[in-house]
Design an enzyme around this catalytic site. Structure first.
Site, PDB file in Angstrom:
ATOM      1  NE  ARG A 351      -4.210  -1.671   2.077  1.00  0.00           N
ATOM      2  CZ  ARG A 351      -5.335  -1.484   1.394  1.00  0.00           C
ATOM      3  NH1 ARG A 351      -5.533  -0.358   0.764  1.00  0.00           N
ATOM      4  NH2 ARG A 351      -6.260  -2.425   1.354  1.00  0.00           N
ATOM      5  CD  GLU A 380      -4.146  -4.750   3.428  1.00  0.00           C
ATOM      6  OE1 GLU A 380      -5.255  -5.088   2.967  1.00  0.00           O
ATOM      7  OE2 GLU A 380      -3.679  -3.605   3.314  1.00  0.00           O
ATOM      8  CB  CYS A 672     -15.466 -11.086  -2.776  1.00  0.00           C
ATOM      9  SG  CYS A 672     -13.839 -10.670  -2.143  1.00  0.00           S
TER      10      CYS A 672
END
Length: 704
Positions: A351, A380, A672
């Site tokens: 990130r 993550e 998702c």
């Protein structure tokens, strides 16, 4: 049955006669167009001289008086005689409706038709007894049978122009006759079509729309199964839909050359086509192109963006499967261990270094661009089932278009981004941005990008990458209207220059040289050779404006846009792009502009809740009352993107699920699966507070 309709027996009588119409053969038409001067003397004799149109003097006032008298007295003889005579032949049609019987009226600007009288006659037709309506249809059959052969004159075109406006074709009982009329119009020469397009353009917007809607309804009705006694079997009239679509294409052309357009291009979409096997049509088009084998893809204006998106998705999926299969075959043939990751384009980023990592990954994995995209954020635990991909695109676009990055300039007046014109040795970053946009379309992700519509016009110029590397790309014709999209103030100033009545040369003191600031340095450019020595005057100001618009929108950013174009097409290399308008490409890239939360509410599914539960009712009450900014944040929270997909929010498969935890918890989401999970909040106030906190702090992924 309406007065416009015929009884079944009458309809069958007319259908039998209409089916006797001979087919229109292109070879026959071409032979009949041979100049009479080239024929031997013995063949010239059978050609009759140009017929003289009989003189008909009935006026609108006289016709309306006849109608009023017939309606009051019930005596329809005068009206019946008028309709019986008028539609009996092309000659009589011209006699009734041509403004001057034997004047040529052979220009595209004027059809020569007395439109007010024609409209009055057609408006009254559906109010007459059925025997009069039947006589008109019989007259049309006679006209079509009589006039199908021989070279076309402008009076013939005028008759077709008049007949296609007949309101009786709204009834399915007249479809056989309507179909034969459309086939004859579709079979006319390109030059004849050119005249009709310009004449159609002059119709009133209301009547133009009525005719377009009638064509679309005719096509839809013929596509769907019909009762056997209503329409002939499809096997006997497979030419109906091609003929109607070709004539509809003339109206689409008329709409396209009108400024402004008479109708929105979306009004030509036939939504019935959303429900047919469009890939069969697409494959036919790919195999046969624009040959005699009909496919709706030959006429893309009739296909909705939903259909075109479906074609691109299916085409993309096919390419993804093909690439994955090839990777597997290569591994197996070398007897190497098969890793399932080779089936995907795997992007792994941090990130903190999102932009540099992403561009580096895309550069190294060019060979895998056509595989299914999977994103991993380092550190993550989230698994990418689609949500991480959407998050990656969202964050990446924000950084790329940030003003500090310098690749794109944000123009406040037009509220859009445009390509920076600074020169450099390497334009690869523009190519990678194009690749990113192509990946989004390829993977069905909508992006928060604000390019002007002209950018998408450039992206389709041409729609398929040319084989010759020297062929210019992205050089779309630039008009003052296009410049208005990007730089409205400058376009306004140039518009005033074009309209200026005074001495242009002395008052404006311009030459064919322009100045542009690049990284703080002002540079000069000649719009044509020796431009700094050529003053702008009344005679050449139009050329100056065209060259200036072309310089700003094309030449000054050619290398930047060419790299961007190649990046986009390196992923989206599909014949399907030829089906798209620039506005449709924009919708595929950016999604629909309409954020309709009511549509989302109507389509929502529930798990553990029902729509009547208090928590659900409070949720929708709060969401529908949210300002636009919070509604977009909710969409991002639940789906991973704040963009509305093509087809609208109803296509999201949005789900609200119950989570049995304390009401102290904030809502959670599964991006998702476009799912939001709500604890059983007991009040509107509590739900609003918790939901607002959750959607305002939604970034990052984890596993439960």
């Amino acid at each position: 049955v309406s007065e416009a309709s015929l009884s079944k027996s009458q309809s069958k009588d007319l259908a039998i006669k209409a089916l006797e119409l001979p087919p229109i053969c292109s070879d026959v038409r071409q032979k009949q167009r041979i100049s009479i001067d080239t024929l031997p003397p013995e063949v010239k004799a059978p050609f009759p001289s140009e017929p003289v149109i009989p003189l008909r003097t009935k006026t609108i006032k006289e016709f309306q008086e006849d109608m009023d008298r017939a309606t009051t007295s019930g005596d329809w003889r005068d009206v019946r005689d008028f309709y019986l005579t008028t539609f009996d032949s092309f000659l009589e049609i011209n006699a009734a409706f041509k403004r001057e019987a034997n004047a040529p009226f052979n220009t595209i600007e004027d059809s020569g038709v007395n439109s007010k009288f024609l409209n009055a006659v057609y408006d009254a037709l559906l109010c007459t007894p059925q025997d009069i309506q039947k006589s008109v249809l019989k007259g049309i059959i006679n006209s079509l049978l009589r006039e199908w052969k021989g070279p076309r004159t402008k009076d013939d075109l005028r008759a077709y122009f008049i007949l296609v406006q007949n309101p009786q074709y709204s009834s399915t009982s007249t479809y056989v006759i309507y179909a034969h009329l459309l086939r004859q119009i579709a079979g006319l020469s390109e030059a004849d079509h050119h005249f009709l397009v310009h004449w159609f353009k002059k119709l009133s917007p209301r009547r133009f729309r009525q005719l377009v809607e009638r064509f679309l309804h005719f096509i839809s009705t013929r596509l769907l199964p019909a009762p056997p006694d209503e329409l002939p079997p499809l096997t006997r009239c497979s030419w109906w839909i091609p003929a109607a679509t070709k004539v509809l294409a003339l109206f689409n052309a008329a709409n396209s050359i009108s400024t402004p357009p008479i109708m929105s291009f979306t009004d030509f979409y036939n939504i019935t086509l959303d429900h047919i096997d469009i890939m069969e049509q697409y494959r036919t088009w790919q195999s046969h192109g624009n040959s005699n084998k009909f496919s709706f893809c030959q006429f893309p204006f009739i296909l909705s963006t939903v259909v075109k998106k479906a074609i691109i998705q299916r085409d993309s999926e096919q390419q993804m499967i093909s690439m994955a299969r090839q990777s597997l075959v290569n591994k197996v043939s070398r007897r190497q261990r098969v890793d399932m990751n080779l089936l995907f384009l795997n992007i792994k980023v941090r990130r903190a270094q999102l932009l540099s990592d992403s561009l580096d990954e895309l550069s190294r994995k060019r060979a895998d661009l056509k595989k299914k995209l999977k994103v991993t954020f380092v550190g993550e635990a989230g698994l990418d089932m689609g949500g991480l991909t959407k998050e990656w695109f969202l964050l990446l676009v924000r950084q790329i278009f940030h003003i500090d990055y310098g690749m794109f300039t944000y123009l406040k007046d037009s509220r859009c981004h445009w390509f920076s014109s600074w020169k450099c040795d390497n334009y690869s970053e523009f190519q990678l941005v194009g690749t990113l946009m192509g990946l989004a379309v390829y993977n069905s992700i909508a992006l928060d990008i604000h390019f002007p519509p002209y950018c998408y016009k450039k992206l389709l110029t041409p729609p398929i990458v040319p084989c010759d590397q020297n062929t210019p790309i992205g050089m779309a014709t630039a008009t003052l209207g296009d410049l208005q999209q990007v730089m409205p103030d400058l376009a306004h100033g140039l518009g005033e220059l074009l309209c200026y009545e005074g001495n242009v040369e002395e008052d404006f003191y311009l030459t064919f040289q322009v100045f542009q600031e690049e990284l703080g340095v002002v540079r000069s450019y000649n719009l044509k050779p020796g431009g700094d020595k050529i003053p702008v005057n009344k005679q050449n100001r139009k050329e100056y404006v065209q060259l200036y618009a072309g310089f700003l929108l094309n030449k000054s950013i050619y290398k930047q846009f060419a790299a961007f174009y190649r990046g986009f097409h390196s992923v989206c290399a599909s014949d399907a792009l030829m089906l798209l308008r620039p506005e449709e490409v924009e919708m595929l890239v950016c999604g629909s502009p309409e954020l309709d939360m009511s549509a989302l509410q109507r389509a929502a599914q529930y798990e553990g809740y029902s729509k009547a539960d208090l928590t659900v009712r409070c949720f929708w009450d709060v969401v529908l009352d949210f300002p636009l900014e919070l509604q977009k944040k909710l969409l991002h929270f639940a789906t991973g993107s704040d963009r509305v997909p093509v087809g609208g929010l109803a296509d999201l498969n949005f789900k609200i699920a119950k989570i049995d935890v304390s009401t102290d918890w904030l809502p959670i989401s599964h991006t998702c699966f476009n799912q939001i999970c709500l604890p059983p909040y007991k009040s509107r106030k509590e739900l609003k507070q918790k939901l607002t906190i959750a959607i305002s702090n939604a970034e990052g992924f984890g596993l439960e």
